[in-house]
Design a protein around this motif. Structure first.
Motif, short mmCIF file in Angstrom:
data_model
loop_
_atom_site.label_atom_id
_atom_site.label_comp_id
_atom_site.label_asym_id
_atom_site.label_seq_id
_atom_site.Cartn_x
_atom_site.Cartn_y
_atom_site.Cartn_z
N ASP A 40 0.81 -1.17 0.04
CA ASP A 40 0.03 -0.09 0.13
C ASP A 40 0.63 1.21 0.23
O ASP A 40 0.03 2.31 0.45
CB ASP A 40 -1.01 -0.49 1.48
N LYS A 41 2.34 0.88 -0.29
CA LYS A 41 3.70 2.32 0.15
C LYS A 41 3.90 2.70 -1.70
O LYS A 41 3.67 2.28 -2.64
CB LYS A 41 4.78 2.05 0.39
N GLN A 42 3.58 3.80 -1.92
CA GLN A 42 4.20 4.40 -3.11
C GLN A 42 5.10 5.81 -2.35
O GLN A 42 4.68 6.26 -2.21
CB GLN A 42 3.52 4.65 -4.58
N LEU A 43 6.07 5.74 -3.15
CA LEU A 43 7.45 7.21 -3.61
C LEU A 43 6.68 7.27 -4.91
O LEU A 43 6.76 6.94 -5.61
CB LEU A 43 8.53 5.69 -3.76
N VAL A 44 6.74 8.99 -4.63
CA VAL A 44 6.47 10.11 -5.56
C VAL A 44 7.63 10.95 -5.94
O VAL A 44 8.38 11.52 -4.82
CB VAL A 44 5.29 10.76 -5.74
N ILE A 45 8.76 10.41 -6.35
CA ILE A 45 10.07 12.22 -6.84
C ILE A 45 9.33 12.70 -7.66
O ILE A 45 9.33 12.64 -8.63
CB ILE A 45 11.71 11.12 -7.29
N ASN A 46 9.25 14.44 -6.88
CA ASN A 46 8.73 15.25 -8.11
C ASN A 46 10.67 16.16 -8.32
O ASN A 46 11.40 16.84 -7.13
CB ASN A 46 7.98 15.86 -7.06
N ILE A 47 10.25 16.11 -9.40
CA ILE A 47 11.57 16.78 -10.11
C ILE A 47 12.24 18.29 -9.31
O ILE A 47 13.01 19.12 -9.07
CB ILE A 47 11.82 16.55 -10.98
N ALA A 48 10.56 18.97 -10.02
CA ALA A 48 10.16 20.51 -9.64
C ALA A 48 10.38 20.93 -8.21
O ALA A 48 11.67 22.03 -8.13
CB ALA A 48 9.16 20.59 -10.64
N MET B 272 7.48 6.40 -8.26
CA MET B 272 6.65 6.96 -10.15
C MET B 272 8.21 8.17 -9.58
O MET B 272 8.05 9.12 -8.43
CB MET B 272 4.95 7.20 -9.44
N ILE B 273 8.29 8.53 -10.81
CA ILE B 273 9.66 10.22 -10.80
C ILE B 273 8.51 10.92 -12.29
O ILE B 273 8.26 10.77 -13.02
CB ILE B 273 10.18 9.54 -11.38
N VAL B 274 8.10 12.04 -11.07
CA VAL B 274 7.49 13.46 -12.09
C VAL B 274 7.99 14.84 -12.23
O VAL B 274 8.96 14.67 -11.48
CB VAL B 274 5.65 13.53 -11.26
N ALA B 275 7.91 14.76 -13.23
CA ALA B 275 8.58 16.06 -13.49
C ALA B 275 7.84 18.06 -13.03
O ALA B 275 9.09 18.26 -11.83
CB ALA B 275 8.15 17.29 -15.04
N GLY C 1 17.43 19.82 -2.35
CA GLY C 1 17.27 21.15 -2.62
C GLY C 1 16.75 21.41 -3.64
O GLY C 1 16.22 22.12 -4.18
N VAL C 2 18.49 20.59 -4.55
CA VAL C 2 18.86 21.86 -5.52
C VAL C 2 19.55 20.19 -6.46
O VAL C 2 20.23 19.28 -6.00
CB VAL C 2 20.26 22.43 -5.80
N PRO C 3 19.33 20.67 -8.03
CA PRO C 3 19.69 19.22 -8.29
C PRO C 3 21.02 19.79 -9.24
O PRO C 3 21.63 20.37 -9.85
CB PRO C 3 18.84 19.41 -9.67
N LEU C 4 21.73 18.59 -8.47
CA LEU C 4 23.23 18.23 -8.38
C LEU C 4 23.71 17.10 -8.92
O LEU C 4 25.21 16.50 -8.85
CB LEU C 4 23.88 18.78 -7.17
N SER C 5 23.00 15.85 -8.43
CA SER C 5 23.10 14.88 -9.13
C SER C 5 23.77 14.52 -10.67
O SER C 5 23.48 15.17 -11.36
CB SER C 5 22.23 13.43 -8.63
N HIS C 6 24.29 13.07 -11.11
CA HIS C 6 25.11 12.44 -12.13
C HIS C 6 23.82 11.21 -13.12
O HIS C 6 23.80 10.67 -13.29
CB HIS C 6 25.72 11.81 -11.45
N GLY C 7 22.58 11.72 -11.76
CA GLY C 7 20.95 11.07 -12.24
C GLY C 7 20.40 10.77 -11.66
O GLY C 7 18.95 10.34 -11.47
N CYS C 8 21.47 10.05 -10.36
CA CYS C 8 20.57 9.31 -9.08
C CYS C 8 20.03 9.84 -8.39
O CYS C 8 19.70 11.28 -8.97
CB CYS C 8 22.24 9.01 -8.43
#
Length: 171
Positions: free
Chosen positions: A8-16, A167-170, A138-145
């Motif tokens: 019943d769990k889901q992870l959502v990664i919000n890039i913005a 789920m990875i969303v924009a 809170g700042v995009p700095l990775s190499h993709g991860c």
């Protein structure tokens, strides 16, 4: 290949927002600040981008490793990250404490290949993992991860299973 876990769990990664949110039965449980790719969104091999879309946690790596344990090639090196170790090896992309290795579920978007070549999240070694506490969140700095604070990735690691949807969303 592992299937989506009956959970019943889901992870959502919000890039913005640069966040990772745990939902349980569609209710927000916890939200973490993260750092996704400096190069933005995308799934192509060698792009240095964070892939979008539906994923699962394919493998959990590092259970019982100490906080700040250093991983290379998904194996613990026996080192523990410190500022001094970081200064000795400034070229390293530090993967610390725990690894949640992602597998894409959408053919031609984040698994397999498309007209531009390979776009396979799993073969690109895209993880959710710990990073030095000196690195900003809170700042995009990775190499993709997807980078997280070490205490946060350890906490997250304990709450999820292999097969948990991600789920990875924009935005």
């Amino acid at each position: 290949m592992k299937n989506i876990q009956k959970t019943d769990k889901q992870l959502v990664i919000n890039i913005a927002e640069q966040t990772l949110t745990i939902y349980q039965q569609q209710t927000e449980v916890t939200k973490y600040s993260v750092s996704t790719a400096k190069n933005g969104m995308g799934g192509q091999q060698d792009s240095g981008c964070t892939p979008l879309g539906q994923h699962i946690i394919a493998e959990k790596i590092g259970d019982r490793s100490p906080i700040n344990a250093v991983f290379v090639g998904r194996e613990p090196t026996g080192e523990r990250y410190s500022a001094a170790l970081g200064a000795q090896h400034p070229e390293r992309d530090w993967i610390l404490s725990r690894i949640l290795w992602l597998r894409g579920l959408q053919k031609g978007i984040n698994t397999g290949s498309n007209s531009q070549g390979s776009c396979d999240t799993y073969q690109r070694y895209i993880y959710i993992h710990g990073t030095p506490d000196s690195e900003p969140m809170g700042v995009p700095l990775s190499h993709g991860c997807v980078r997280m604070r070490n205490t946060d990735i350890i906490e997250l690691f304990e709450q999820v299973e292999e097969g948990t949807p991600v789920m990875i969303v924009a935005d």
